[in-house]
Design a protein around this motif. Structure first.
Motif, PDB file in Angstrom:
ATOM      1  N   LYS A  38       0.764  -1.122   0.041  1.00  0.00           N
ATOM      2  CA  LYS A  38       0.128  -0.041  -0.116  1.00  0.00           C
ATOM      3  C   LYS A  38       0.850   1.198  -0.139  1.00  0.00           C
ATOM      4  CE  LYS A  38      -2.035   1.279   3.789  1.00  0.00           C
ATOM      5  NZ  LYS A  38      -1.501   3.122   3.814  1.00  0.00           N
ATOM      6  N   ASP A  65      -2.803   4.803  -1.836  1.00  0.00           N
ATOM      7  CA  ASP A  65      -4.538   4.780  -0.868  1.00  0.00           C
ATOM      8  C   ASP A  65      -4.153   6.683  -0.601  1.00  0.00           C
ATOM      9  OD1 ASP A  65      -5.447   4.934   1.264  1.00  0.00           O
ATOM     10  OD2 ASP A  65      -4.201   4.675   2.184  1.00  0.00           O
ATOM     11  N   ASN A  91      -8.221   4.200  -4.293  1.00  0.00           N
ATOM     12  CA  ASN A  91      -9.752   4.585  -2.821  1.00  0.00           C
ATOM     13  C   ASN A  91     -10.629   6.379  -3.266  1.00  0.00           C
ATOM     14  OD1 ASN A  91      -7.479   6.121  -2.200  1.00  0.00           O
ATOM     15  ND2 ASN A  91      -7.678   4.424  -0.357  1.00  0.00           N
TER      16      ASN A  91
END
Length: 240
Positions: A38, A65, A91
């Motif tokens: 991530k 992210d 996202n």
């Protein structure tokens, strides 16, 4: 409990570093124990898209992210751009509304199809795991309890065509009830029993989250701050 993914495909390691060299060193230490890394705001703004490509070259999938939240046209443009870098997942904030989320999904689909690549999973951020009940009501100004807010946002994300949401482990079962078992849940705030909770309020162990039906777990400091990160990752994989 979701059983379609292997344990090493369920865990995203949060590379919360200030520079690319430190992040890549950690990824290299973890080797083939975990499949997805991530990349958050600090690392991305320090390293730029290069960090995404370097991780891909090392054989990792990337969850970007950066939580896009802006007017629909701007977020659509950002979605188009990030899709070009071949990320596995990215996202947006559900608080941006249904139109913003729809435009983000449409842009990702269009770009992926034009390049002949896999469409990235698009996930909506409901409420951050650092958000307590008092913060939600007194500071953010949203009435009701945290879970009600999360479920409201999850339904909006599903309406907009997103693949799933980011939420606390404590909301997994309620999201499954509201949106179905196939609606993806990405769960941060995961702490093994042997790790500290730090600044997150609504936390859960890896085993508890998966038993509740989580699809993916985001784990950072329990692995990256361990004396032996690879051993910590293997210990978590064994637990799940």
């Amino acid at each position: 409990m979701n059983t379609e993914l292997r344990p090493q495909e369920r865990i995203f390691v949060a590379l919360d570093y200030a520079n690319m060299d430190d992040a890549l060193r950690m990824a290299e230490q973890l080797g083939d124990t975990i499949k997805t890394m991530k990349v958050g705001l600090q690392l991305f703004f320090n390293s730029g898209p290069q960090i995404l490509h370097r991780l891909h070259e090392m054989g990792f999938q990337v969850f970007m992210d950066c939580k896009f939240h802006d007017i629909p046209n701007t977020v659509a443009g950002a979605s188009d751009s990030v899709t070009q870098h071949g990320v596995y997942m990215f996202n947006v904030h559900c608080a941006g509304g249904v139109e913003m989320m729809k435009r983000a999904k449409e842009a990702a689909l269009k770009r992926a199809e034009s390049m002949g690549i896999l469409v990235p999973k698009l996930i909506g951020v409901t409420q951050l795991t650092s958000t307590s009940q008092e913060m939600l009501n007194a500071e953010i100004g949203v009435p009701g309890d945290v879970q009600s807010s999360v479920i409201h946002y999850a339904k909006l994300a599903q309406q907009a065509g997103l693949d799933g949401v980011v939420a606390s482990g404590h909301e997994i079962e309620a999201i499954r009830t509201a949106c179905g078992d196939d609606f993806v849940t990405v769960i941060p705030g995961i702490r093994p029993t042997w790790a500290a909770s730090d600044d997150q309020k609504r936390i859960m162990t890896p085993k508890e989250a998966l038993q509740a039906g989580a699809h993916y777990l985001v784990i950072g400091r329990a692995i990256t701050h361990a004396a032996d990160p690879k051993a910590a990752a293997l210990r978590i994989l064994e637990e799940v």
